[in-house]
Every structure is written in structure tokens, then in C-alpha cells.
Design a protein around this motif. Structure first.
Motif, short mmCIF file in Angstrom:
data_model
loop_
_atom_site.label_atom_id
_atom_site.label_comp_id
_atom_site.label_asym_id
_atom_site.label_seq_id
_atom_site.Cartn_x
_atom_site.Cartn_y
_atom_site.Cartn_z
N MET A 1 4.58 8.49 11.74
CA MET A 1 3.97 8.07 10.46
C MET A 1 4.29 6.60 10.19
N THR A 2 3.28 5.84 9.77
CA THR A 2 3.47 4.42 9.49
C THR A 2 4.36 4.23 8.26
N GLU A 3 5.34 3.32 8.38
CA GLU A 3 6.22 3.04 7.26
C GLU A 3 5.46 2.29 6.16
N ILE A 4 5.69 2.69 4.93
CA ILE A 4 5.03 2.04 3.79
C ILE A 4 5.88 0.88 3.31
N GLN A 5 5.30 -0.31 3.32
CA GLN A 5 6.00 -1.48 2.77
C GLN A 5 5.83 -1.47 1.25
N TYR A 6 6.93 -1.52 0.52
CA TYR A 6 6.84 -1.61 -0.94
C TYR A 6 7.17 -3.05 -1.32
N ILE A 7 6.20 -3.75 -1.85
CA ILE A 7 6.31 -5.19 -2.09
C ILE A 7 6.58 -5.45 -3.57
N ASN A 8 7.80 -5.90 -3.89
CA ASN A 8 8.12 -6.19 -5.29
C ASN A 8 8.94 -7.46 -5.47
N THR A 9 8.99 -8.31 -4.42
CA THR A 9 9.68 -9.60 -4.55
C THR A 9 8.76 -10.69 -3.99
N PRO A 10 8.91 -11.94 -4.46
CA PRO A 10 8.09 -13.03 -3.94
C PRO A 10 8.22 -13.23 -2.44
N ALA A 11 9.43 -13.06 -1.90
CA ALA A 11 9.63 -13.23 -0.46
C ALA A 11 8.84 -12.18 0.33
N GLN A 12 8.90 -10.94 -0.12
CA GLN A 12 8.14 -9.89 0.55
C GLN A 12 6.63 -10.16 0.46
N LEU A 13 6.19 -10.64 -0.69
CA LEU A 13 4.76 -10.92 -0.87
C LEU A 13 4.31 -12.05 0.06
N ALA A 14 5.15 -13.06 0.22
CA ALA A 14 4.79 -14.18 1.10
C ALA A 14 4.59 -13.69 2.54
N GLU A 15 5.45 -12.80 3.00
CA GLU A 15 5.32 -12.25 4.35
C GLU A 15 4.06 -11.39 4.47
N LEU A 16 3.80 -10.62 3.43
CA LEU A 16 2.61 -9.77 3.46
C LEU A 16 1.34 -10.61 3.52
N GLN B 1 -2.76 -1.00 -3.32
CA GLN B 1 -2.48 -0.46 -2.00
C GLN B 1 -3.40 -1.14 -0.98
N ILE B 2 -2.82 -1.52 0.16
CA ILE B 2 -3.56 -2.16 1.24
C ILE B 2 -3.16 -1.50 2.55
N ALA B 3 -4.15 -1.27 3.40
CA ALA B 3 -3.84 -0.68 4.71
C ALA B 3 -4.78 -1.20 5.78
N THR B 4 -4.27 -1.23 7.00
CA THR B 4 -5.04 -1.40 8.22
C THR B 4 -4.64 -0.24 9.13
N PRO B 5 -5.24 -0.10 10.28
CA PRO B 5 -4.79 0.97 11.18
C PRO B 5 -3.34 0.81 11.64
N GLU B 6 -2.78 -0.39 11.50
CA GLU B 6 -1.42 -0.64 11.98
C GLU B 6 -0.36 -0.65 10.89
N TRP B 7 -0.71 -0.98 9.64
CA TRP B 7 0.31 -1.08 8.61
C TRP B 7 -0.27 -0.72 7.24
N VAL B 8 0.64 -0.42 6.31
CA VAL B 8 0.24 -0.06 4.95
C VAL B 8 1.27 -0.64 3.98
N ALA B 9 0.78 -1.13 2.84
CA ALA B 9 1.67 -1.74 1.85
C ALA B 9 1.24 -1.36 0.45
N CYS B 10 2.24 -1.20 -0.43
CA CYS B 10 2.00 -1.01 -1.86
C CYS B 10 2.62 -2.19 -2.59
N ILE B 11 1.79 -2.94 -3.31
CA ILE B 11 2.25 -4.14 -4.02
C ILE B 11 2.42 -3.81 -5.49
N ASP B 12 3.57 -4.17 -6.04
CA ASP B 12 3.88 -3.88 -7.44
C ASP B 12 3.60 -5.10 -8.30
#
Length: 390
Positions: free
Chosen positions: A1-16, A46-57
Motif C-alpha cells: 500500500m502506498t504511504e500517504i504523505q500528510y503535508i502540514n509544514t512549509p518544508a513538506q509543501l516545498a518538497e511536494l 488530496q493529490i495522487a498519481t499512480p506512484e504517490w499520494v498526499a493530503c495537504i492541510d
């Protein structure tokens, strides 16, 4: 199962954002609340591709500019299901709309599904998966979100990726992908997401039954309600429900004491807006209403008009059969009536997008007398009048 990235900091958002810019397409969905507001409150993306998934707060992040800059890249196709409310949020926050988009709800009828199918139905039909509905009514503004909530939100875009891939493959195989281009392009029209208070009355059902003073009052009250709801960021129904607009138009109270006696007008509205509402009603009675569309369809159609509709229906059935579609999905009777009677108030689907390409252009040709229906070998055929004249 693909790990869900939970984005809640500016640094995480920049990488995303770096990840986003590398992608040719993204599956997107939003979670929001609007039960207590006029404008939707953006709670999760929520954003996803076949390779990754992220939830942005968005509630935890101080600035979303870099996110929207990445998402709005014209080289990235944005995949949604029933995207109008999602795009409304984007437009509200940025004043712009992302392009290009692909909406699985709009595409589904071209693959044999009913008009406006629900997301859960598509997931079940295409993927044989029954979605968990446990958090359908969740309060997405509350923090922290539970693990189950995050998984529930992520599932929407995880499965949306798979649905899009299946749909895109099948549409390409059938040569129908380009049919949707205009439908998707029209989603970027800002007029779809802006409500002009002066025109708010046009969206009220039943207005066509009103005339004179009653119509003028409904128009005035609808404009006031829209402006007040926008300025206070409160639901319109908290001020006056649609049925109350009609009651006030019929009873026409001009004093607060008369207004109090109108059933359904709550005490808070009377105390805060009573005098203003009475002034609006009194003034509206003194002026003519904005005119209703004069080209509306007749109450009762003649036999000739019914016959013309039957001929149009025959052509729809021919093209639907050729393209393995349900004729009602291609054009319902009401769509043909809107075309025949040039009903500007009810936008005719047959003049736009894939329906126009498949049958709308020919229907217009029939109505103009440029095309004719003929029978040959027990089959209906389209004949150009110019060929017969020649």
C-alpha cells in the motif's frame, strides 16, 4: 500500500511542489465545509498519481501560493470527479481556474454510464470496490484528523487515478477523447463560479409563474439575500428560504408588524432586517420587474411541434445506436424542446461539447431545413437538401 504523505509544514509543501511539477497528470479532490457559511471552507486537498499520494492541510499552512503555482501549470492535466465545487474553491482562493482538467463524471456517459454518475458507483462498476462511507459527514475542519479520516480522504484520489487510466484508455480506443475537449474547457469559465446578486433571481425555481409586483419583489429580495449572505458569509437559507421569497411576494408585507405574521420568518431576521425587507418590498411594488425570457416554450405544444420533436428524436436514436449510447443520455426530450423553442433560459446541452459533435449539428441542420430524414432499405438516413436540389 502506498504511504500517504500528510503535508502540514512549509518544508513538506516545498518538497511536494517539486514532485507535482514532474507529473503529466494528477488526481485531485477536496474536503470542505459550507453548512454554516456562504463560501466553502477549504479543509483538505488530496493529490495522487499512480506512484504517490498526499493530503495537504490548508488549515495548518500559512501560505498556499507555491502549491497553486505548481498545480496551475498548463502542462499538468488535473483529474477530478464532479469538479465544479472543487474548482469553486480554487477560484475563490486565487481568482483563477486551473487548466486543463478532466472530469470523470462528464466523461462517463461516453462509456455507457448514466448521466452524472456518482463517484462510488463508478468505483464499484469499474474497479469492483465498495467505498467506505463512514466519514461522509465528517467535520473536516476539526484537528487533528484521525488516521481513518486521512485514509478515507486519500482513497478518493487513489481510486480516481485508476478510474482515469481506465477511462482514458477506453476513450482513446473509441476515438472519443477529443469529444470532451470543449466540455472540459467550459469548466474554466469564471461565470460558472461567480454569482452576481442582481441575477440571483434567475436561479430560483418557479419564478416563471410570477408576474408584475410578485416577480419584482422576488427579484429584489433575491438580490438582497445574495448580497447579505456574501457579506456575512452565511448560507442564504439562514436569511430567507426560497419558499419564503414566494410567500413574501404574495403577501407583500410593508410593515414589521405585518412581516411578523408571515409564517416561517424567524425572529432574528425580523429584528435585524425587518425594516429593510419592508422597504425593499414597498419599493419593488412601485417598479416593473426585469423581464422573463420571452422565448420560453409554450405551455401546450401543437401537434405539429410534437411531430417535429418526434423527428428529432428519431435522429437521436440513430446516432445513439451507432455509438452504443442510451438515447436519453445523448438527448432527453427536454433537451430537444430547448433546442426547438430556442429556450435561452435553459441552456441546451445539444449545442455544446460532444453532444453537438455527435448529433447537435445535424439536429440544427434539420430544423433549418438543410438536412432531411429519408427511408432507404427500412433504415432512416440523413440526406443533404442541397444534394436533392442538385
Amino acid at each position: 500500500m502506498t504511504e500517504i504523505q500528510y503535508i502540514n509544514t512549509p518544508a513538506q509543501l516545498a518538497e511536494l511542489c517539486k514532485q507535482i511539477k514532474k507529473e503529466p497528470w494528477l488526481a485531485l479532490d477536496t474536503e470542505f465545509l459550507r453548512e454554516k457559511t456562504y463560501y466553502p471552507k477549504f479543509c483538505l486537498l488530496q493529490i495522487a498519481t499512480p506512484e504517490w499520494v498526499a493530503c495537504i492541510d490548508p488549515l495548518a499552512l500559512p501560505d498556499l501560493d507555491s502549491l497553486f503555482e505548481a498545480l496551475y501549470s498548463p502542462s499538468i492535466v488535473k483529474i477530478f470527479h464532479s469538479c465544479r465545487q472543487d474548482l469553486e474553491i480554487f477560484y475563490q482562493l486565487t481568482g483563477k481556474l486551473p487548466t486543463p482538467v478532466f472530469d470523470t463524471q462528464l466523461a462517463a456517459p461516453l462509456l455507457g454510464f448514466q448521466e452524472n454518475p456518482g463517484y462510488a458507483m463508478l468505483v464499484s462498476s469499474l474497479l469492483n470496490v465498495n467505498l467506505n462511507k463512514a466519514h461522509t459527514r465528517a467535520d473536516w475542519s476539526r484537528r487533528p484528523l484521525t488516521g481513518d479520516q486521512i485514509q478515507y480522504a486519500a482513497d478518493d484520489v487513489i481510486y480516481l487515478c485508476k478510474i482515469y487510466q481506465l477511462m482514458a484508455s477506453k476513450l482513446t480506443e473509441l476515438g472519443r477523447m477529443d469529444w470532451l475537449r470543449q466540455d472540459f474547457a467550459e469548466l474554466a469559465n469564471p461565470n460558472l463560479y461567480e454569482v452576481t446578486p442582481e441575477k440571483a433571481w434567475l436561479k430560483i425555481r418557479g419564478k416563471n409563474k410570477l408576474t408584475g409586483k410578485q416577480l419584482s419583489i422576488v427579484q429584489a429580495l433575491a438580490e438582497w439575500r445574495e448580497k447579505s449572505a456574501q457579506s456575512e458569509n452565511r448560507p442564504k437559507s439562514w436569511l430567507l428560504r426560497d419558499e419564503l421569497l414566494f410567500d413574501l411576494a404574495k403577501l407583500q408585507p410593508e410593515t414589521v408588524s405585518q412581516l411578523v405574521n408571515v409564517r416561517g420568518v424567524n425572529e432574528r431576521v425580523v429584528n435585524r432586517y425587518g425594516q429593510e425587507l419592508c422597504r425593499l418590498i414597498t419599493a419593488a411594488k412601485q417598479r416593473p420587474p426585469s423581464p422573463l425570457n420571452a422565448k420560453g416554450r409554450p405551455v401546450k405544444k401543437t401537434q405539429q411541434q410534437e411531430a417535429v420533436l418526434d423527428i428529432l428524436t428519431a435522429l437521436v436514436r440513430i446516432r445513439a445506436e451507432e455509438n452504443a449510447l442510451n438515447p436519453v443520455i445523448l438527448a432527453a426530450r427536454k433537451d430537444l424542446e430547448a433546442l426547438l423553442f430556442n429556450d435561452e433560459e435553459e441552456e441546451c446541452l445539444l449545442l455544446h461539447g460532444w453532444r453537438f459533435s455527435m448529433v447537435g449539428r445535424e439536429l440544427v441542420g434539420l430544423l433549418k431545413g438543410e438536412l432531411l430524414l429519408g427511408v432507404k432499405s427500412e433504415k432512416l438516413n440523413i440526406i443533404e437538401k442541397a444534394v436533392l436540389d442538385y
